[in-house]
Design an enzyme around this catalytic site. Structure first.
Site, mmCIF file in Angstrom:
data_model
loop_
_atom_site.group_PDB
_atom_site.id
_atom_site.type_symbol
_atom_site.label_atom_id
_atom_site.label_comp_id
_atom_site.label_asym_id
_atom_site.label_seq_id
_atom_site.Cartn_x
_atom_site.Cartn_y
_atom_site.Cartn_z
ATOM 1 N N ASP A 93 -10.521 -22.061 -3.764
ATOM 2 C CA ASP A 93 -11.410 -22.264 -4.528
ATOM 3 C C ASP A 93 -10.271 -22.491 -5.721
ATOM 4 O O ASP A 93 -9.565 -22.222 -5.696
ATOM 5 C CB ASP A 93 -13.038 -21.166 -4.982
ATOM 6 C CG ASP A 93 -12.248 -20.136 -5.240
ATOM 7 O OD1 ASP A 93 -11.061 -20.171 -4.927
ATOM 8 O OD2 ASP A 93 -12.918 -19.188 -5.117
ATOM 9 N N GLY A 96 -10.817 -20.233 -11.332
ATOM 10 C CA GLY A 96 -11.974 -20.313 -12.767
ATOM 11 C C GLY A 96 -12.977 -19.015 -12.248
ATOM 12 O O GLY A 96 -12.463 -18.204 -13.355
ATOM 13 N N PHE A 97 -13.502 -18.928 -11.441
ATOM 14 C CA PHE A 97 -14.526 -18.159 -11.864
ATOM 15 C C PHE A 97 -14.243 -16.299 -11.289
ATOM 16 O O PHE A 97 -14.269 -16.044 -11.744
ATOM 17 C CB PHE A 97 -15.803 -17.821 -10.237
ATOM 18 C CG PHE A 97 -17.070 -17.132 -10.266
ATOM 19 C CD1 PHE A 97 -18.065 -16.800 -10.970
ATOM 20 C CD2 PHE A 97 -17.055 -15.799 -9.331
ATOM 21 C CE1 PHE A 97 -18.617 -16.145 -11.327
ATOM 22 C CE2 PHE A 97 -17.503 -14.952 -9.442
ATOM 23 C CZ PHE A 97 -18.364 -14.961 -10.081
ATOM 24 N N GLY A 218 -21.680 -22.433 -11.814
ATOM 25 C CA GLY A 218 -21.731 -21.904 -12.709
ATOM 26 C C GLY A 218 -24.016 -21.948 -12.761
ATOM 27 O O GLY A 218 -24.435 -21.176 -13.255
ATOM 28 N N ASP A 268 -21.554 -21.286 -0.270
ATOM 29 C CA ASP A 268 -20.212 -20.812 0.431
ATOM 30 C C ASP A 268 -20.829 -19.529 -0.204
ATOM 31 O O ASP A 268 -21.267 -19.732 -1.275
ATOM 32 C CB ASP A 268 -19.018 -21.362 0.087
ATOM 33 C CG ASP A 268 -18.660 -20.334 -1.053
ATOM 34 O OD1 ASP A 268 -18.431 -19.495 -2.076
ATOM 35 O OD2 ASP A 268 -18.982 -21.423 -2.159
#
Length: 377
Positions: A93, A96-97, A218, A268
């Site tokens: 990934d 950002g998360f 999101g 995931d």
């Protein structure tokens, strides 16, 4: 400039799809569930266990790995596959998360996001270009664009601002990815919260930029499942049919079943291992809480028909004992059981789609979970 397509769509049953995604480190059968190796390790399991459970691909977390041991160090040591000895396909990934959920004193600007490490407070800037650079240093097969994820519920203005910013970051990520090895892939991320027209705008904007695959991000961030499924229905029709679709950070077996029915190819989630560490087992009878006293004298296995030895051979009483005693073995066994169940569910969905009987499989599976839920009360 168009990008090479590494995805082959093999069959459809309604909106459900099955296919093959070819990477430099192997082929991924879809629908696919990617176990999450947060810091280059699968909590409680060896990589061989993950492979034996049937996983074709795993996920690594860019945020954690860039902070420790560092992307440059991993690159010098031969890349993430060699460093971890996983050796198979891997998606990373963008980080950002985790920046949004873990980092301290974060500030989002047009250039990128600045934050302080949750480990030692070091000030760090993560831009779309740096996120791509880090993922290329890690050597992942599939990289993700940097995006801004907004937790729901949120105000429309905040959701729209983050969606538009994510689109601009998508363009910069695509440019930063130019020159990557031909076998590597970059996925864009659809944002837009729980607002249908924003989801459509995001999906169309990403398609115009062009990516190897498309993720829906999101979601599973506080909204009801019905909202999540509705947003998939809004976004999926606007994504290229011939490219893979990835629903990020999701979820329960029921989430996976319903999302596949709506055209999603990849998933995931930390849930299989996290819930395993807390005494929860996923089975074809639904979720079973091994902490409950009712299991203390139960000689039955979790599932006598399971192909995974721990689910078939250990009694519920023994698993209950391990969990209540805080034994590490309990967390290890249940994490393996859960990963294996998720992989068997994906394999069953692939077979049902290929055989044109996905709807029947979907109903039968939901009925099995419902019967298990009733029996456990």
């Amino acid at each position: 400039m168009s990008l090479a397509n590494h995805f082959e769509l093999l069959g459809r049953d309604g909106d459900a799809r099955t296919g093959l995604l070819t990477t430099a480190h192997g082929t991924v059968r879809t629908p696919a569930f990617m176990p999450v190796g947060t810091q280059g390790a699968m909590k409680g399991l060896q990589w061989q266990d993950v492979r034996d459970a049937g996983a074709d691909i795993v996920l690594g977390n860019t945020y954690h790995l860039m902070l420790r041991p560092g992307a440059e160090r991993i690159h010098e040591l031969g890349g993430l596959q060699k460093f971890t000895r996983w050796g198979g396909p891997m998606l990373t990934d963008s980080g950002g998360f985790q920046v949004m959920s873990l980092a301290q004193l974060r500030k989002v600007k047009e250039q990128g996001v600045t934050f302080r490490s949750h480990i030692d407070g070091t000030a760090i800037e993560l831009t779309p270009e740096r996120a791509i650079e880090v993922q290329r240093l890690l050597g992942s097969d599939i990289a993700m664009q940097l995006d801004e994820c907004v937790r729901l519920p949120a105000e429309r203005g905040d959701i729209e601002r983050a969606m538009q910013l994510s689109l601009r970051w998508a363009e910069r990520s695509r440019r930063a990815f130019e020159g990557a090895p031909a076998a590597n892939m970059l996925f864009g991320i659809v944002q837009g919260g729980d607002i249908p027209e924003l989801r459509r705008t995001s999906a169309c904007g990403l398609t115009g930029i062009g990516f190897h695959g498309y993720a829906i991000g999101g979601l599973a961030v506080g909204e009801p499942q019905a909202t999540m499924l509705a947003m998939i229905e809004e976004a999926a029709p606007w994504l290229p049919m011939e490219r893979p679709r990835y629903l990020m950070g999701v979820g329960t077996p029921h989430d996976l079943l319903e999302a596949v029915a709506r055209g999603i190819d990849m998933f995931d989630c930390v849930m299989p291992t996290r819930n395993g560490r807390h005494g929860m087992a996923f089975t074809r009878f639904g979720q079973i809480n091994l902490r409950n006293a009712r299991h203390a004298d139960d000689p039955r296995p979790l599932d006598e028909e399971s192909s995974w030895p721990a689910a078939r051979d250990y009694s519920r009483a023994y698993l209950h004992h391990l969990v209540r005693s805080g034994e590490t073995l309990g967390a290890m066994l249940l994490s393996g059981i859960n990963i294996a169940y998720y992989q068997s569910l994906m394999q069953a969905m692939r077979s049902a789609i290929a055989g044109g009987v996905f709807q029947e499989f979907r109903e039968r599976t939901r009925e099995g979970w419902a019967r298990g839920d009733i029996a456990s009360r």
